[in-house]
Design a protein around this motif. Sequence first.
Motif, mmCIF file in Angstrom:
data_model
loop_
_atom_site.group_PDB
_atom_site.id
_atom_site.type_symbol
_atom_site.label_atom_id
_atom_site.label_comp_id
_atom_site.label_asym_id
_atom_site.label_seq_id
_atom_site.Cartn_x
_atom_site.Cartn_y
_atom_site.Cartn_z
ATOM 1 N N ALA A 23 14.961 -15.397 -5.203
ATOM 2 C CA ALA A 23 14.300 -14.894 -6.637
ATOM 3 C C ALA A 23 13.001 -14.715 -6.427
ATOM 4 N N ALA A 24 12.209 -15.476 -5.615
ATOM 5 C CA ALA A 24 10.878 -15.319 -5.229
ATOM 6 C C ALA A 24 10.336 -14.034 -4.691
ATOM 7 N N VAL A 25 11.230 -13.704 -3.759
ATOM 8 C CA VAL A 25 11.098 -12.459 -3.062
ATOM 9 C C VAL A 25 11.226 -11.277 -3.990
ATOM 10 N N GLY A 26 12.342 -11.467 -4.982
ATOM 11 C CA GLY A 26 12.011 -10.465 -6.113
ATOM 12 C C GLY A 26 10.901 -10.440 -6.747
ATOM 13 N N GLY A 27 10.568 -11.828 -7.090
ATOM 14 C CA GLY A 27 9.218 -11.919 -7.996
ATOM 15 C C GLY A 27 7.973 -11.264 -7.312
ATOM 16 N N VAL A 28 7.839 -11.599 -6.219
ATOM 17 C CA VAL A 28 6.610 -10.800 -5.423
ATOM 18 C C VAL A 28 6.754 -9.408 -5.403
ATOM 19 N N LEU A 29 7.846 -8.624 -5.092
ATOM 20 C CA LEU A 29 8.037 -7.166 -5.145
ATOM 21 C C LEU A 29 7.911 -6.697 -6.438
ATOM 22 N N ILE A 30 8.474 -6.978 -7.283
ATOM 23 C CA ILE A 30 8.346 -6.587 -8.713
ATOM 24 C C ILE A 30 6.947 -6.670 -9.246
ATOM 25 N N SER A 31 6.520 -7.868 -9.062
ATOM 26 C CA SER A 31 5.104 -8.020 -9.654
ATOM 27 C C SER A 31 4.005 -7.088 -8.871
ATOM 28 N N SER A 32 4.103 -6.999 -7.722
ATOM 29 C CA SER A 32 3.497 -5.823 -6.870
ATOM 30 C C SER A 32 3.618 -4.445 -7.466
ATOM 31 N N HIS A 33 4.735 -4.191 -7.613
ATOM 32 C CA HIS A 33 5.083 -2.847 -8.325
ATOM 33 C C HIS A 33 4.585 -2.553 -9.623
ATOM 34 N N ILE A 34 4.679 -3.606 -10.462
ATOM 35 C CA ILE A 34 4.143 -3.317 -11.760
ATOM 36 C C ILE A 34 2.825 -3.818 -11.972
ATOM 37 N N GLY A 35 2.387 -4.641 -11.420
ATOM 38 C CA GLY A 35 0.825 -4.765 -11.247
ATOM 39 C C GLY A 35 0.467 -5.718 -12.520
ATOM 40 N N GLU B 9 0.858 -1.207 0.050
ATOM 41 C CA GLU B 9 -0.053 -0.030 -0.056
ATOM 42 C C GLU B 9 0.796 1.337 -0.055
ATOM 43 N N GLU B 10 0.308 2.248 -0.517
ATOM 44 C CA GLU B 10 0.926 3.558 -0.193
ATOM 45 C C GLU B 10 1.081 4.129 1.045
ATOM 46 N N PHE B 11 2.177 4.393 1.508
ATOM 47 C CA PHE B 11 2.367 5.116 2.947
ATOM 48 C C PHE B 11 2.074 6.358 2.940
ATOM 49 N N GLU B 12 1.666 6.848 4.033
ATOM 50 C CA GLU B 12 1.046 8.437 4.151
ATOM 51 C C GLU B 12 2.269 9.231 4.247
ATOM 52 N N PHE B 13 3.364 8.617 4.985
ATOM 53 C CA PHE B 13 4.703 9.487 4.920
ATOM 54 C C PHE B 13 5.200 9.752 3.708
ATOM 55 N N MET B 14 5.169 8.989 2.988
ATOM 56 C CA MET B 14 5.820 9.045 1.336
ATOM 57 C C MET B 14 5.017 10.027 0.672
ATOM 58 N N GLU B 15 3.958 10.623 0.872
ATOM 59 C CA GLU B 15 3.180 11.523 0.151
ATOM 60 C C GLU B 15 3.862 12.563 -0.388
ATOM 61 N N PRO B 16 4.554 13.389 0.400
ATOM 62 C CA PRO B 16 5.297 14.658 -0.242
ATOM 63 C C PRO B 16 6.410 13.954 -1.320
ATOM 64 N N VAL B 17 6.888 13.047 -1.443
ATOM 65 C CA VAL B 17 7.711 12.560 -2.428
ATOM 66 C C VAL B 17 7.166 11.591 -3.536
ATOM 67 N N HIS C 2 5.787 12.021 -6.045
ATOM 68 C CA HIS C 2 5.915 11.969 -7.724
ATOM 69 C C HIS C 2 7.199 11.703 -7.867
ATOM 70 N N ILE C 3 8.304 11.239 -7.386
ATOM 71 C CA ILE C 3 9.718 10.621 -7.605
ATOM 72 C C ILE C 3 9.740 9.369 -7.182
ATOM 73 N N MET C 4 8.983 8.878 -5.977
ATOM 74 C CA MET C 4 9.268 7.538 -5.415
ATOM 75 C C MET C 4 8.045 7.231 -5.092
ATOM 76 N N ARG C 5 7.400 5.789 -5.582
ATOM 77 C CA ARG C 5 6.447 5.344 -4.987
ATOM 78 C C ARG C 5 6.643 4.434 -3.553
ATOM 79 N N SER C 6 5.926 3.941 -2.846
ATOM 80 C CA SER C 6 6.237 3.341 -1.651
ATOM 81 C C SER C 6 6.623 2.005 -1.877
ATOM 82 N N SER C 7 5.962 1.409 -2.888
ATOM 83 C CA SER C 7 6.548 0.250 -3.232
ATOM 84 C C SER C 7 8.189 0.079 -3.650
ATOM 85 N N GLU C 8 8.454 1.098 -4.258
ATOM 86 C CA GLU C 8 10.091 1.377 -4.482
ATOM 87 C C GLU C 8 10.642 1.263 -3.198
#
Lengths: 416, 300, 265
Positions: free
Chosen positions: B208-220, B133-141, B143-149
């Motif tokens: 590898a699975a950790v990477g798979g889960v994270l990137i899939s969630s990020h890209i959708g 999910e998008e974190f609240e504290f990340m809101e100010p930035v 536009h350049i970095m998403r929470s998933s990143e």
Amino acid sequence: MATQWKPLIEKITSELVKSLLVAAWFMFLTFPLMVIRVHPLERTIEWRWMNMIYVGVGSFFLSFIWRYLMERKDGGNSKEEGDTWQKRVGLRIRSDKRISLSGLIAIGIFIFIFPFIFSSYQTQIMITALMYVMLGLGLNIVVGLAGLLDLGYVAFYAVGAYCYALLNHHFGLSFWMALPLSGALAATFGILLGFPVLRLRGDYLAIVTLGFGEIIRLILENWNEFSFGPSGIAGISRPGFFGMELSLQEHTVYLYFIMIMLVVLTVLVVSRLRNSRIGRAWIALREDEVACQAMGIDKTKTKLTAFALGATWAGLVGCIFAAKTTFINPASFTFMESAMILSIVVLGGMGSIVGVILGAFVLILLPEYLRAFSEYRMLAFGAAMVIIMVFRPQGIITGIRQRYEFHRNTQKGKAR
Amino acid sequence: MDYFLELFLGGLTRGSIYALIALGYTMVYGIIELINFAHGEVYMIGAFTALIVASVLSLMGMSGFSLLILAGLIAVIYASAYGYTIEKVAYKPLRQAPRLSPLISAIGMSIFLQNYVLLSQTSDFLSFPALIEEFEFMEPVSHIMRSSELVIVLTTAVVTALLTLFIKFSRIGKAMRATAQDKTMAMLLGVNVNRVISVTFIIGSGLAAVGGVLISSHIGQINFYIGFIAGIKAFTAAVLGGIGSIPGAVLGGLVLGWTESFATGYVSSDYEDVFAFGLLVFILIFRPAGILGRTTSEKV
Amino acid sequence: MNKTQPALEVKGLTMDFGGLRALDHIDLEVRQGEIVALIGPNGAGKTTFFNCITGIYEPTKGDMIIHPRGKEPVRLNRLKPNIVTEHGLARTFQNIRLFQKMTVLENVMVARHCRTKSGIAGAIFRTPKTRKEEAEMVEFSYGLLEKVGLAQYVNELAHELPYGAQRRLEIARAMATEPFLLLLDEPAAGMNPKETNELDKLITKLQVEDKLAILLIEHDMKLVMSISNRIYVMDYGSMIAQGTPHEIAENPNVIKAYLGEAFDA
């Protein structure tokens, strides 16, 4: 009495338990992917419990076969027996002129009448199979003889195809003019790409060629001004026949005979090369690189000739492919194509000409005629590559080396 | 400046994923000198497992952070099980075979697994639920970095640190290092080499699975083919850093991520994969030992 | 042929692997037609020395020069292994490196590569020139196999041969490159006394009939003492002694180096 049976019963129980464990393991392993099917848009889930039963029963029985083959391989006896049996038949066919001659004549007649007794569709499929025979034999020079694992072979195939397509599109060049050009251009590419990469170790070479193959495909896909991008090039001329107008069916028969001729030529060239000074250097290189160099063979030059010759064949077939389909686009030249040609070589037997021909027919014709199977074709190819490597690395047919006969007094060697 | 930062952070994210996959390549290569072609497929299977588990759980009413953890955990377990099985079926019988044999077997395994997922699931892209999910504290930035990143980068950092500690201090980690140096010697010293190899595959696949889960969630979205491209790129990262070296894999992953990010951002986005493959070819030709690797010579 | 002319001169050869010095300023000379043995405990650097001369390793420092008969001397530094072989220096390997899946005859024919020249076109069209060359190659190779006593195995695959025969095939293969200097790396390893005895005769025959200079690494002291004209002794990467077999047998340094490990001769 009871004690006599005890070891046997114990053996059976332990084997059963092993297979049951394997079955349970694979049922667990395939559970999420084979049983559950998510439909995200409808937000529904399909449970396919039957699949689990198939996997369980299948792996239960396959594990017996697997263990049996494994034991046989470790024992090594039966494999040797099979090989000598094959060797005997091979030598007999070679030595007995009558058998080989009558066999050749029978095959020759069949090949000649094939397009006249079978439909145009069948002939088309046969042309495709023959194209893969040529591709397989070409890759066989690189992988089977010289031992260089080239995973980007399809790049040279693409070079040949685009060479003819573009020359035909822009300058109206005919098939017969373009055929040698395609081969030569592919060979040039082979040398250009081969020069920097061939000093790499085997597994790195595999990856670099894979990278090159993908780069060429991506360039073809994106450089619209040059290659017309993903939409490809359409309306490529079919091979001309002394300026005569041919119907579509006549064209198919004509192309069939062109392919037969080229395959015969390929077999001749490859078999001659295999038992020549260059061919022996390739095999020596495959067997032991260090010893090969120490025997005075220039490693780079030898690898380069194998690479360039293999590329030439891919280029020739590429040109034929463009002429056959009259339309090409980058989608025909993916890594899967390279993988398919490689599995033809691996399955048939690396280094063996008969094996590669057989491999091409099995892998191309089987999915065509067993339609139900065609969906599972790549799955089966992949599995076959693993199984062949594990149980019979030499492939279906073992390559037979040339034999020489000597008469002690004259010391004259005669090849046969 | 914002654009530069965005590209920088985008590259960092990509690079982290490459690093996670590259670790598996580099560990396996370090121990049995095999390019495990099927590794990218394990990553893909991890992503698919997570997608399936998450869908089932969310239909059962679960959501949020616990869903991510549970789906991720099951994906890691399954990917590890796959990695373990792949090694036992396709590589173990070929320990004594010529070098080309296990490599061809690996390619066969990769093709098999791709088509296994294609046939048992679908050839279409599947949409992946946004587990992070998008974190609240990340809101100010934002536009350049998403929470998933942020999650991806932090997870990679933590996982790599844990792995380094594990290899340095645990018993099996020490055995792994010994085996990587000299298999025969390790065997003589009582190291169970088969077990070490199994553990290497299990850990590498899990990462590898950790990477798979994270990137899939990020890209959708995911499909059966994502493992192939990601696999080659991660291998590039491993070679770039010096294959066999764990810090090298991370460094290589980041360098590759940034190269791609900046090249597509400033040069052309059509040739994204060409830059990666080009870098691979370039590195293998001019410095096959990689940035942190050492050159080895064959024993005669 | 003048037996005082040098065939191989090595001066100050040094080889570092990372921080490890495998060879430390090695000097060695082999004269034309001479049999020289290089002995020393395992790990002394003998095979590394061979690998440097034959171009497999590139030494850190030092000079290596060969003097082919009737030709200008050649400096071996930085030459590729196949070029070294072309200049007339051939070798065998300690851990037999035959071309396993090729026949015995083909193994020898491969080594004719650098003395023949037919190319791709010749092979494809089977030109008269290629056929003639091929026939000569077969004949030459068969002759070599007869010489080392492997004529009955011509069509067997190399890996099917018994161990001792494989070692002899390695020698025949090296001979096919027409060397004037032959390096043998533990040719008697794994042989029984009868086979070693035959090997002794074979090496002497090569020296007498083919006028070869031979440098061999060997652990079998009986063989070394019986065939060598001179002996060099290495330990820990340095040359610790040299001389005739008689001098070496009495040298206290050599005895000390060898008593460090099991002395099996």
